[in-house]
Design an enzyme around this catalytic site. Structure first.
Site, PDB file in Angstrom:
ATOM      1  N   THR A   1       4.212 -25.204  -8.221  1.00 25.34           N
ATOM      2  CA  THR A   1       4.080 -25.035  -9.669  1.00 25.34           C
ATOM      3  C   THR A   1       5.397 -25.397 -10.352  1.00 25.34           C
ATOM      4  OG1 THR A   1       2.478 -23.274  -9.363  1.00 25.34           O
ATOM      5  CG2 THR A   1       3.629 -23.321 -11.456  1.00 25.34           C
TER       6      THR A   1
ATOM      7  N   ILE B   1      -9.320 -19.672 -11.847  1.00 23.04           N
ATOM      8  CA  ILE B   1      -8.268 -19.709 -12.862  1.00 23.04           C
ATOM      9  C   ILE B   1      -7.152 -18.775 -12.416  1.00 23.04           C
ATOM     10  CG2 ILE B   1      -7.693 -19.242 -15.281  1.00 23.04           C
ATOM     11  CD1 ILE B   1     -10.647 -19.807 -15.929  1.00 23.04           C
ATOM     12  N   GLY B   2      -5.942 -19.268 -12.423  1.00 22.54           N
ATOM     13  CA  GLY B   2      -4.811 -18.483 -11.942  1.00 22.54           C
ATOM     14  C   GLY B   2      -3.980 -17.872 -13.050  1.00 22.54           C
TER      15      GLY B   2
ATOM     16  N   THR C   1       6.369 -18.576 -10.920  1.00 21.38           N
ATOM     17  CA  THR C   1       5.751 -19.408  -9.901  1.00 21.38           C
ATOM     18  C   THR C   1       5.535 -18.560  -8.655  1.00 21.38           C
ATOM     19  OG1 THR C   1       6.080 -21.319  -8.438  1.00 21.38           O
ATOM     20  CG2 THR C   1       8.061 -20.211  -9.226  1.00 21.38           C
TER      21      THR C   1
ATOM     22  N   HIS D   1       2.534 -16.686  -5.882  1.00 16.69           N
ATOM     23  CA  HIS D   1       1.155 -16.286  -5.608  1.00 16.69           C
ATOM     24  C   HIS D   1       0.476 -15.867  -6.911  1.00 16.69           C
ATOM     25  CE1 HIS D   1      -2.154 -13.759  -3.993  1.00 16.69           C
ATOM     26  NE2 HIS D   1      -2.142 -14.680  -3.032  1.00 16.69           N
ATOM     27  N   GLY D   2      -0.418 -16.729  -7.392  1.00 20.14           N
ATOM     28  CA  GLY D   2      -0.981 -16.568  -8.729  1.00 20.14           C
ATOM     29  C   GLY D   2      -1.708 -15.271  -8.975  1.00 20.14           C
TER      30      GLY D   2
END
Length: 371
Positions: A234, A263-264, A285, A287-288
């Site tokens: 990301t 969707i994160g 940035t 682990h979403g």
């Protein structure tokens, strides 16, 4: 003057006071002198206050030094991709800084920095984004201005090269804050964005990462590639311009092997992105799912509001998320005063910033390189 007036004023036979012409002249002269002094004092006071306001305004504008910081993703970045990451964040931060130095806005600067990384397959954004279970690219991005807390975000973008530019357009030219899937595509087309063939956004590294996922089920990877190859992440940027406006932009391809329509954290304001001119700006940035549960970006801002310094607030929140949810993340932070915060609980995170005309960058823990 009044005594002089009384001493030479006589009463005639009718009982009326007689005032001689020279007395009238003295009285008129005295009155005009007093009025003139008052006017002069008033004029001087007005000029003084105007000067103070003008100088104060100019001083405030010229003393706010433009600063920009970027990140290229946090995760288990393989050694073979380290140099590409470092090169990419330096190119990106220079692209944003060029706009700031030319008097441009933080809004345009962070977009330029993120666009630079969306073009680079070393990063999980734009070209080179990770793939969902169908082997498709589904991207998302957000941008936030701290001046009025204006927001623009998009999600489930499939066939556009630069999601961050569409998010910017949502912020500036839409009554809504977040658009997704078909709605985002319709909006982008109406605003003049051109589609690209979806396959043109797919890199070989992204294909290999999906193959690895399907073989081993290593869900949740945002850093892609074979064990000793690949590695992207990301991207994000935070900037403050000469007017003191803070803007944050974040863009991503999400997780390799994610479900279609997932969707994160990136388009969800307060998780992947947050900006407030009264405090600062943050791009995250990692682990979403963990980032959005912890509202990581906003958590950092709230800590700063209590008086905690920028770097400590960033470290406290990132480590707090990792300890609570057992997943890693990283963040870059910029305070309203230009203080920089960088921290990551992952193995590596590429970052770079320009301040005082110096480019500082790194990717390892406790690393600080300078161009």
């Amino acid at each position: 003057m009044l005594n002089l007036f009384r001493e030479y004023t006589f009463v005639n036979k009718y009982g009326y006071s007689k005032i001689y012409p020279w007395q009238r002249f003295l009285v008129i002269t005295y009155t005009l002198t007093i009025m003139l002094k008052v006017r002069i004092v008033t004029i001087i006071l007005c000029l003084y206050l105007s000067t103070v306001y003008f100088v104060g305004t100019i001083f405030a504008s010229v003393t706010m030094e433009p600063i920009i910081i970027v990140h290229g993703g946090a995760g288990n970045i393989p050694e073979s991709r380290v140099q590409g990451k470092l090169d990419g964040v330096r190119v990106a931060v220079k692209a944003g800084n060029k706009i700031l130095k030319e008097g441009g806005t933080a809004l345009d600067a962070v977009e330029a920095a993120v666009v630079s990384m969306e073009k680079d397959e070393y990063f999980n954004a734009g070209y080179g984004s990770v793939l969902n279970l169908r082997g498709e690219v589904e991207m998302e991005a957000s941008i936030m201005s701290g001046k009025n807390l204006d927001v623009g975000a998009v999600t489930l973008i499939k066939d556009f090269e630069h999601p961050i530019s569409i998010a910017h357009k949502v912020l500036c030219d839409s009554p809504h804050s977040l658009l997704g899937a078909e709605g985002a595509k319709i909006f982008a087309l109406e605003k003049g964005f051109q589609t690209v063939p979806p396959e043109s956004l797919i890199s070989e590294n992204a294909k290999h990462a999906l193959e690895e996922f399907l073989k081993h089920g290593e869900f949740g990877r945002t850093e892609i590639g074979l064990k000793n190859q690949g590695g992207v992440g990301t991207v994000g940027a935070v900037a403050i311009d000469r007017n003191g406006d803070i803007v944050v932009a974040t863009s991503t391809g999400g997780m390799s092997g994610k479900a279609v329509g997932r969707i994160g954290d990136t388009p969800q304001i307060g998780s992947g992105t947050y900006a407030d001119n009264h405090v600062g700006g943050v791009s995250t940035t990692g682990h979403g799912e963990s980032i959005l549960k912890y509202c990581l970006a906003h958590s950092i801002i709230k800590l700063m509001e209590t008086g905690i310094d920028t770097n400590t607030a960033t470290k406290t929140a990132v480590d707090g998320m990792t300890n609570r949810l057992n997943n890693t993340a990283g963040a870059i932070t910029l305070s309203k005063n230009g203080d920089v915060g960088i921290h990551f609980s992952s193995v590596r995170m590429a970052w770079a910033y320009i301040k005082n005309n110096k480019l500082i960058y790194g990717i390892e823990h406790n690393q600080r390189l300078e161009d």
